[in-house]
Design an enzyme around this catalytic site. Structure first.
Site, mmCIF file in Angstrom:
data_model
loop_
_atom_site.group_PDB
_atom_site.id
_atom_site.type_symbol
_atom_site.label_atom_id
_atom_site.label_comp_id
_atom_site.label_asym_id
_atom_site.label_seq_id
_atom_site.Cartn_x
_atom_site.Cartn_y
_atom_site.Cartn_z
ATOM 1 N N ASP A 50 47.291 8.715 25.461
ATOM 2 C CA ASP A 50 48.318 8.236 24.432
ATOM 3 C C ASP A 50 49.611 8.446 24.879
ATOM 4 O O ASP A 50 49.937 9.695 24.979
ATOM 5 C CB ASP A 50 47.870 8.739 23.147
ATOM 6 C CG ASP A 50 49.009 8.154 22.059
ATOM 7 O OD1 ASP A 50 48.603 6.939 21.517
ATOM 8 O OD2 ASP A 50 50.168 8.533 21.828
ATOM 9 N N TYR A 55 58.621 8.367 25.309
ATOM 10 C CA TYR A 55 58.085 9.573 25.949
ATOM 11 C C TYR A 55 58.543 9.696 27.740
ATOM 12 O O TYR A 55 58.563 10.973 28.009
ATOM 13 C CB TYR A 55 56.556 9.745 26.060
ATOM 14 C CG TYR A 55 55.733 9.892 24.600
ATOM 15 C CD1 TYR A 55 56.738 9.773 23.473
ATOM 16 C CD2 TYR A 55 54.509 9.530 24.281
ATOM 17 C CE1 TYR A 55 56.027 9.691 22.401
ATOM 18 C CE2 TYR A 55 53.832 9.731 23.248
ATOM 19 C CZ TYR A 55 54.705 9.728 22.131
ATOM 20 O OH TYR A 55 53.721 9.605 20.690
ATOM 21 N N LYS A 80 53.539 2.445 23.216
ATOM 22 C CA LYS A 80 54.211 1.979 22.226
ATOM 23 C C LYS A 80 55.580 1.256 22.279
ATOM 24 O O LYS A 80 56.196 1.747 23.087
ATOM 25 C CB LYS A 80 54.540 3.115 21.128
ATOM 26 C CG LYS A 80 53.041 3.945 21.141
ATOM 27 C CD LYS A 80 53.166 5.171 20.041
ATOM 28 C CE LYS A 80 51.773 5.946 20.293
ATOM 29 N NZ LYS A 80 52.237 7.154 21.256
ATOM 30 N N HIS A 111 55.890 1.532 17.024
ATOM 31 C CA HIS A 111 55.991 3.025 17.036
ATOM 32 C C HIS A 111 56.332 3.417 15.788
ATOM 33 O O HIS A 111 55.989 4.375 15.301
ATOM 34 C CB HIS A 111 57.113 3.636 18.244
ATOM 35 C CG HIS A 111 56.934 5.019 18.524
ATOM 36 N ND1 HIS A 111 57.025 5.267 19.859
ATOM 37 C CD2 HIS A 111 56.395 6.093 18.078
ATOM 38 C CE1 HIS A 111 56.750 6.395 20.073
ATOM 39 N NE2 HIS A 111 56.459 7.040 18.993
HETATM 40 N N1 NAP Z 1 53.228 7.734 16.964
HETATM 41 C C1 NAP Z 1 54.013 8.671 16.765
HETATM 42 O O1 NAP Z 1 55.159 8.523 16.242
HETATM 43 C C2 NAP Z 1 53.594 10.044 17.423
HETATM 44 C C3 NAP Z 1 54.268 11.219 16.890
HETATM 45 C C4 NAP Z 1 53.704 12.366 17.330
HETATM 46 C C5 NAP Z 1 52.812 12.518 17.982
HETATM 47 N N2 NAP Z 1 52.096 11.415 18.540
HETATM 48 C C6 NAP Z 1 51.070 11.439 19.545
HETATM 49 O O2 NAP Z 1 50.095 12.388 19.251
HETATM 50 C C7 NAP Z 1 49.867 13.507 20.205
HETATM 51 C C8 NAP Z 1 49.507 14.709 19.505
HETATM 52 O O3 NAP Z 1 50.733 15.142 18.660
HETATM 53 P P1 NAP Z 1 51.588 16.536 18.972
HETATM 54 O O4 NAP Z 1 52.089 16.256 20.592
HETATM 55 O O5 NAP Z 1 52.563 16.144 18.185
HETATM 56 O O6 NAP Z 1 50.960 17.619 18.623
HETATM 57 P P2 NAP Z 1 49.678 18.454 18.630
HETATM 58 O O7 NAP Z 1 48.664 17.813 19.526
HETATM 59 O O8 NAP Z 1 49.030 18.608 17.141
HETATM 60 O O9 NAP Z 1 49.809 19.754 19.038
HETATM 61 C C9 NAP Z 1 50.471 20.048 20.474
HETATM 62 C C10 NAP Z 1 51.109 21.299 20.650
HETATM 63 O O10 NAP Z 1 49.818 22.301 20.260
HETATM 64 C C11 NAP Z 1 49.838 23.170 21.501
HETATM 65 N N3 NAP Z 1 48.412 23.361 21.704
HETATM 66 C C12 NAP Z 1 47.487 22.493 22.258
HETATM 67 N N4 NAP Z 1 46.153 22.764 22.581
HETATM 68 C C13 NAP Z 1 46.322 24.062 21.769
HETATM 69 C C14 NAP Z 1 45.161 24.843 21.532
HETATM 70 N N5 NAP Z 1 43.988 24.565 21.785
HETATM 71 N N6 NAP Z 1 45.629 26.198 21.120
HETATM 72 C C15 NAP Z 1 46.672 26.305 20.668
HETATM 73 N N7 NAP Z 1 47.662 25.373 20.940
HETATM 74 C C16 NAP Z 1 47.532 24.380 21.679
HETATM 75 C C17 NAP Z 1 50.480 22.543 22.484
HETATM 76 O O11 NAP Z 1 51.204 23.486 23.479
HETATM 77 P P3 NAP Z 1 50.846 23.246 25.013
HETATM 78 O O12 NAP Z 1 51.281 21.811 25.579
HETATM 79 O O13 NAP Z 1 51.752 24.369 25.641
HETATM 80 O O14 NAP Z 1 49.366 23.602 25.406
HETATM 81 C C18 NAP Z 1 51.652 21.860 21.704
HETATM 82 O O15 NAP Z 1 52.829 22.691 21.454
HETATM 83 C C19 NAP Z 1 51.346 13.174 21.138
HETATM 84 O O16 NAP Z 1 51.383 14.051 22.289
HETATM 85 C C20 NAP Z 1 51.463 11.965 20.808
HETATM 86 O O17 NAP Z 1 50.799 11.143 21.940
HETATM 87 C C21 NAP Z 1 52.562 10.244 18.296
#
Ligand code: NAP
Length: 273
Positions: A50, A55, A80, A111
């Site tokens: 994704d 990004y 997106k 988005h």
């Molecule tokens: N459509 C939208 O508006 C929107 C908004 C936000 C996100 N998204 C999508 O959703 C994806 C995921 O959301 P997100 O990136 O916001 O947050 P997330 O996946 O909820 O959390 C990512 C965070 O958690 C840490 N992490 C990952 N695996 C872990 C584990 N096993 N144990 C502890 N910590 C861990 C990562 O650090 P490290 O990288 O250092 O491991 C990072 O700081 C995004 O990358 C994006 O593709 C979309």
């Protein structure tokens, strides 16, 4: 073997199969960091990535998937349409496809529901779907009023609504609205952006299953019938996050987690947009 397990999929309302689990790459830096993260994910069996134009790492995702040698039809790639591009979505999708090095994406999402341009943007996405530039189209950050408005003018129902979703922001009414309308809810920030992995209640449940807090959060999303896209740039966590297909949460624990909602948002709030 691992890859076939990770490829567990859900059928979208247009018949396209979408893996229920994938890698998110928001805040994954362009260059080696993103190429390596996607490489590690593909090695671990992930087949769903994704990304988004905003990004700034579509070209890295494209490079990693090309270098992997994995056949294109085994991969599911989402990107997106950024807010500022909603007035000219065609230019934006052409740029995204060029950066990714693809002739079509598997899923193209609006988005964010920008009030002044979301309608015209959706009508353009419908054209892209008909032209085959995207195998499926959908929306992101749409709350119930945004969906209701869209149903009035949409010729094509979105396949997916990607929103922030985790036990601390448990938007059941939105989930039910999506289900009722045959829209898959895709949970972004499923680890609450890493901010709640030390929650005591979560640690208790993790201990009980011999799993990590992140694995419990990811499994919870899958058990609720959602698609889930955790992000990490660390090889060991990319692997850890994928090891969620060898257990299920009991009904009792699912019920317990249902009591954790705090309306805790880590990302932007689309209410009122
Ligand atoms: N459509 C939208 O508006 C929107 C908004 C936000 C996100 N998204 C999508 O959703 C994806 C995921 O959301 P997100 O990136 O916001 O947050 P997330 O996946 O909820 O959390 C990512 C965070 O958690 C840490 N992490 C990952 N695996 C872990 C584990 N096993 N144990 C502890 N910590 C861990 C990562 O650090 P490290 O990288 O250092 O491991 C990072 O700081 C995004 O990358 C994006 O593709 C979309």
């Amino acid at each position: 073997m691992q890859s076939s397990i990770l490829n567990q999929s859900i059928r979208l309302n247009n018949g396209v199969e979408m893996p229920v689990f994938g890698l998110g790459v928001w805040k994954t830096k362009s260059g080696n960091e993103c190429v390596e993260a996607v490489n590690w994910a593909l090695e671990a069996g992930y087949r769903h990535i994704d990304t988004a134009k905003i990004y700034g790492n579509e070209s890295d995702v494209g490079r990693a998937i090309r270098e992997s040698g994995i056949p294109r039809d085994e991969l599911f790639i989402t990107t997106k349409l950024w807010n500022g591009d909603q007035k000219n979505p065609r230019k934006a999708i052409e740029e995204s496809l060029k950066s990714l090095g693809l002739d079509r994406v598997d899923l193209y999402l609006i988005h964010f529901p920008v009030g002044s341009t979301r309608k015209q943007a959706w009508k353009e996405l419908e054209k892209f779907y008909k032209e085959g530039l995207a195998r499926a189209i959908g929306v992101s950050n749409y709350m119930i009023p945004h969906l209701q408005e869209l149903f009035e003018y949409a010729e094509i129902t979105p396949t997916v609504n990607q929103v922030e979703y985790h036990p601390f922001l448990n938007q059941n009414e939105l989930l039910n609205t999506c289900k009722k309308n045959n829209i898959v809810l895709e949970a972004y920030s499923p680890l609450a952006h890493g901010q709640r992995v030390s929650d005591a209640k979560l640690l208790d449940i993790a201990k009980k299953y011999g799993k990590t807090p992140a694995q419990i959060l990811i499994r919870w999303a899958i058990d609720k019938g959602m698609v889930v896209i955790p992000k990490s740039v660390r090889k060991e966590r990319i692997l850890e996050n994928s090891q969620v297909f060898d257990f299920k949460l009991s009904q009792e624990d699912l019920n317990e987690i249902e009591t954790w909602n705090e309306n805790f948002r880590t990302c932007w709030d689309p209410t009122g947009a």
